[in-house]
Enzyme design. Structure first.
Site, mmCIF file in Angstrom:
data_model
loop_
_atom_site.group_PDB
_atom_site.id
_atom_site.type_symbol
_atom_site.label_atom_id
_atom_site.label_comp_id
_atom_site.label_asym_id
_atom_site.label_seq_id
_atom_site.Cartn_x
_atom_site.Cartn_y
_atom_site.Cartn_z
ATOM 1 N N SER A 161 63.209 37.694 71.467
ATOM 2 C CA SER A 161 63.127 36.403 72.148
ATOM 3 C C SER A 161 64.496 35.909 72.619
ATOM 4 O O SER A 161 65.150 36.523 73.433
ATOM 5 C CB SER A 161 62.439 35.389 71.235
ATOM 6 O OG SER A 161 62.116 34.211 71.920
ATOM 7 N N ASP A 189 62.432 36.641 76.482
ATOM 8 C CA ASP A 189 61.103 37.250 76.595
ATOM 9 C C ASP A 189 60.123 36.398 77.396
ATOM 10 O O ASP A 189 58.935 36.696 77.462
ATOM 11 C CB ASP A 189 60.528 37.587 75.217
ATOM 12 C CG ASP A 189 60.098 36.365 74.424
ATOM 13 O OD1 ASP A 189 60.697 35.283 74.614
ATOM 14 O OD2 ASP A 189 59.170 36.484 73.603
ATOM 15 N N ASP A 232 63.754 32.096 78.544
ATOM 16 C CA ASP A 232 64.509 32.827 77.525
ATOM 17 C C ASP A 232 64.262 34.326 77.710
ATOM 18 O O ASP A 232 63.602 34.745 78.656
ATOM 19 C CB ASP A 232 64.151 32.352 76.111
ATOM 20 C CG ASP A 232 62.724 32.690 75.710
ATOM 21 O OD1 ASP A 232 61.896 32.933 76.609
ATOM 22 O OD2 ASP A 232 62.433 32.707 74.502
ATOM 23 N N ASP A 258 58.814 33.357 77.093
ATOM 24 C CA ASP A 258 57.799 32.432 76.567
ATOM 25 C C ASP A 258 58.333 31.007 76.417
ATOM 26 O O ASP A 258 57.621 30.118 75.972
ATOM 27 C CB ASP A 258 57.187 32.937 75.250
ATOM 28 C CG ASP A 258 58.176 33.000 74.096
ATOM 29 O OD1 ASP A 258 59.383 32.739 74.313
ATOM 30 O OD2 ASP A 258 57.744 33.317 72.964
#
Length: 444
Positions: free
Chosen positions: A102, A243, A241, A245
């Protein structure tokens, strides 16, 4: 619920090369997951990753483990976490796996699983995988080994899905948008979505090299985005960010618009259009001003524990479709099953276009109270929050704030830290109150 050895709130995560993020453990994890998942369904698992250099190594290890258990793997290449949630459903896969840490630096990585429905794996399945990890690894007979394949059009499929959530009668053709993809998984997604909907797009953070993910860019560091919005006189800035999400926005004055404000804008628009279906789920960290602004509109609001997993659980408990965190995880459950930065940004952009209002005007209804957060390290052992002395100081501060603010004290789940948060309309009072509680924790 059994005590977890490997799975945290967001899968298995750690520093690459240190247990459990090692090739041998991830091989075994792939095998264990394969053994548990192979009991039913298609026998096919979808695997996506962000742009970290370690993703190549870890996806190979996962593939070998899954194949040994008899499951086939289909690879998407770099793809946002919410894209894997969506594609897992559309490909009727047994599960989806995301290799990502992440918003963390490139030297960290993690493995996160989605169910066939595109939601976090149920607790009993995670527990079964943990139990299987304790068993000696074996291999199915050669005729039953899994295969590997690549999904070449995964990005295009997800781009079309994102665009389908934007009202067909609206266009972004009058908007200049700066998009910061954190050198992460949205680098080839978000700019194309915005361009295909008509926007003039200026890209930053779209040159991943395996090691620059989240480095001085993206939702956790928006300075470059703010500067670019001001320099180019853009209408809006979008920061995702690593990833994809999370979403943080920047208005045309360069002001940050955080997850609480984004959540309010989407909730108010859903209320106006009759699509809200209940209330809104925030977290213990959601700003008090969000709660008050929603209350003025008659929208119910409840708080979940910090973490998008807990937000989604609370949404399911109440059968609501909207929830999120101030960090920028926004879940719109009638569009996707997990936090989706691109889809959240399209929901806000649709409100801007529909009402011919700037982001600054839309966000102005939520005047965020100052929040002071102090992390206090402790030596381990007894939890300082159980101390009578700390409890007494906390009670005293709560009385002083009396309806003008709130406090939140919690122990970190990953480090020996006590997080002291005080929120109040009066910034000076918030600072003094937080320092007073932090000192009590240190002295304990």
């Amino acid at each position: 619920m059994a005590e977890r050895k490997y799975f945290g709130t967001d899968g298995v995560r750690g520093k690459v090369g240190s247990y459990p993020i090692t090739p041998d453990f991830v091989l075994k994890l792939g095998w264990a997951a394969g053994k548990v998942l192979a009991t039913q369904g298609t026998g096919k698992v979808l695997i996506g990753k962000d742009t970290r250099i370690s993703g190549y190594m870890l996806e190979s290890a996962l593939e070998a483990g899954l194949a040994a258990a008899g499951l086939s793997a289909a690879f998407t290449g770099p793809m946002p976490t919410p894209a894997i949630a969506y594609l897992t459903r559309t490909f009727r896969s047994e599960a989806g796996i995301v290799i990502s840490a992440s918003h963390n630096p490139f030297y960290d990585n993690g493995i996160k699983f989605f169910s066939a429905q595109g939601t976090k794996l149920p607790d009993d399945v995670e527990e079964a995988i943990e139990a299987m990890l304790e068993q000696p690894m074996d291999c199915v007979e050669s005729a039953k080994l899994g295969r590997a394949s690549r999904i070449n059009d995964a990005a295009g499929r997800y781009i079309e899905f994102c665009k389908s959530t934007f009202p067909a009668h609206l266009s972004l053709d009058k908007y200049k948008i700066v998009v910061d993809c954190a050198n992460g998984a949205t680098y080839h997604i978000a700019p194309n979505v915005m361009r295909e909907l008509g926007a003039e797009v200026i890209e930053i953070g779209t040159q991943p090299d395996g090691m620059n993910i989240n480095e001085n860019c993206g939702a956790t560091d928006i300075k470059a985005l703010q500067n670019q919005v001001l320099e180019t006189k853009a209408d809006i800035g979008l920061a995702y960010d690593g990833d994809g999400d999370r979403l943080i926005m920047v208005d045309h004055f360069g002001n940050k618009v955080d997850g609480d404000q984004i959540l309010f804008i989407i909730a108010r628009e859903a209320l106006r259009s009759g699509n809200l279906k209940g209330g809104v789920v925030g977290t213990l960290m959601s700003n008090m001003s969000l709660e008050l602004a929603l209350k003025q509109l008659g929208i119910p609001f409840v708080r979940a524990n910090v973490g998008d997993r807990y937000v989604l659980e609370k949404m399911q408990e109440y059968n609501w479709i909207l929830g999120g965190e101030n960090s920028g995880h926004i879940i719109i459950a009638d569009k996707n099953t997990t936090g989706d930065g691109v889809i959240a940004s399209l929901a806000v952009l649709a409100a801007m276009v529909q009402h011919k209002l700037s982001l600054n005007e839309l966000a102005s209804a939520v005047k965020l109270f100052p929040q002071v957060l102090i992390n206090v390290r402790f030596a381990g052992g007894a939890n300082p929050l159980e101390s009578d002395a700390v409890k007494a100081v906390a009670t005293e501060v709560e009385k002083q704030l009396a309806g003008k603010g709130r406090i939140l004290l919690r122990k970190s789940g990953t480090e020996p830290l006590i997080r002291v948060m005080v929120e109040c309309e009066d910034a000076e009072l918030a600072q003094l109150s937080a320092e007073k509680i932090a000192e009590a924790v240190r002295s304990n």
